[in-house]
Design a protein around this motif. Structure first.
Motif, mmCIF file in Angstrom:
data_model
loop_
_atom_site.group_PDB
_atom_site.id
_atom_site.type_symbol
_atom_site.label_atom_id
_atom_site.label_comp_id
_atom_site.label_asym_id
_atom_site.label_seq_id
_atom_site.Cartn_x
_atom_site.Cartn_y
_atom_site.Cartn_z
ATOM 1 N N UNK A 72 0.816 -1.225 0.000
ATOM 2 C CA UNK A 72 0.000 0.000 0.000
ATOM 3 C C UNK A 72 0.845 1.269 0.000
ATOM 4 N N UNK A 73 2.138 1.107 -0.387
ATOM 5 C CA UNK A 73 2.970 2.281 -0.641
ATOM 6 C C UNK A 73 3.839 2.744 0.499
ATOM 7 N N UNK A 74 3.801 2.086 1.646
ATOM 8 C CA UNK A 74 4.696 2.476 2.736
ATOM 9 C C UNK A 74 6.131 2.074 2.387
#
Length: 288
Positions: A72-74
């Motif tokens: 989720x882009x972390x």
């Protein structure tokens, strides 16, 4: 700047930034690949040499930054290190003595005396004793072994390629060149009565002097304008020397029979340097 065999190293990214490729003059030097399987991993493949700045088998450390991104882009960032250990040349053993003889010069009296020396010389040379001899220097160059093939000088000695970054070489000395040098730093002479200083030798009563080529690869012994001997070094293959006897030397031993013929032994030291400057040293003997 990083170089490989004298060529500048450049970099490119592939596989959406997951692979780094280092190249030099069209050659792949190393490849680093990242994987997101499991806990994540990297693979480093060294394909060619890099020039290390220090002498010996020093370590060049590469620190790579990377960023991991979850679904989720972390993101999280870290580094890893890879040390590349330098290679260095080695001397692969004792170089057997080789022989030349004054009898092979114009006007010489050919005979088979002293018998033991003649037999030993023929065995060592792998053939009859003449006024010329050559042999391998037994250098194991290792990974940093870039070379340009030697040419041949007009006198028949090797014309070693010019020293350059990334290219190997073999020389008598780094300390002196020119005319009238003192070769005692790399040349030792032994006669029937023990050690003789190189500058104390004579030829037909004239003092022997020495000239060393600017690149340190060809030594010429002179006496009153005459060439007495020449010896040259090559870095091709495992390295080699070529020795040419051109005139007589005054030997200290005195005798009245062929069996009394004495030997002057010349020990030549040399330095072999690989493509990034690491060295090994050895010597070879020519007996006259």
């Amino acid at each position: 700047d990083l170089t490989s065999r004298g060529d500048e190293v450049t970099y490119r990214l592939d596989n959406d930034g997951g692979t780094l490729i280092a190249e030099a003059d069209g050659r792949t030097v190393f490849t680093v690949s990242l994987s997101d399987d499991g806990d994540g991993s990297y693979s480093f493949v060294l394909s060619d040499v890099v020039e290390h700045p220090d002498a010996g088998e020093d370590i060049m450390t590469f620190t790579f930054d990377f960023t991991a991104t979850d679904s989720d882009g972390d993101t999280a960032s870290s580094t890893f290190d890879v040390g590349v250990i330098d290679d260095k040349p080695e001397s692969l053993g004792t170089i057997g003595a080789r022989f030349v003889e004054e009898e092979a010069l114009d006007g010489g009296n050919e005979d088979a005396q002293p018998l033991g020396v003649e037999i030993l010389g023929a065995i060592s040379n792998g053939g009859p004793i003449t006024d010329q001899v050559s042999a391998s220097l037994l250098i194991g160059w290792g990974g940093d072994d870039s070379d340009v093939a030697d040419g041949t000088l007009a006198n028949g000695l090797p014309d070693q390629d010019a020293e350059a970054l990334g290219m190997r070489s073999v020389v008598f000395t780094d300390d002196a060149d020119g005319t009238g040098i003192d070769p005692s730093g790399f040349l030792q002479v032994e006669g029937a009565n023990g050690a003789i200083a190189p500058n104390a030798l004579t030829s037909r009563g004239d003092a022997v002097t020495y000239d060393l080529s600017e690149d340190g690869t060809v030594l010429t012994a002179m006496a009153d304008g005459r060439e007495v001997f020449r010896v040259g070094l090559s870095d091709d293959g495992a390295g080699a020397f070529a020795f040419q006897l051109l005139d007589t030397l005054d030997h200290p031993g005195i005798g009245d029979e062929p069996s009394d013929e004495d030997v002057l032994s010349f020990t030549f030291d040399f330095i072999a340097r690989d493509g990034d400057g690491d060295i090994t040293s050895n010597d070879f003997i020519v007996s006259i």
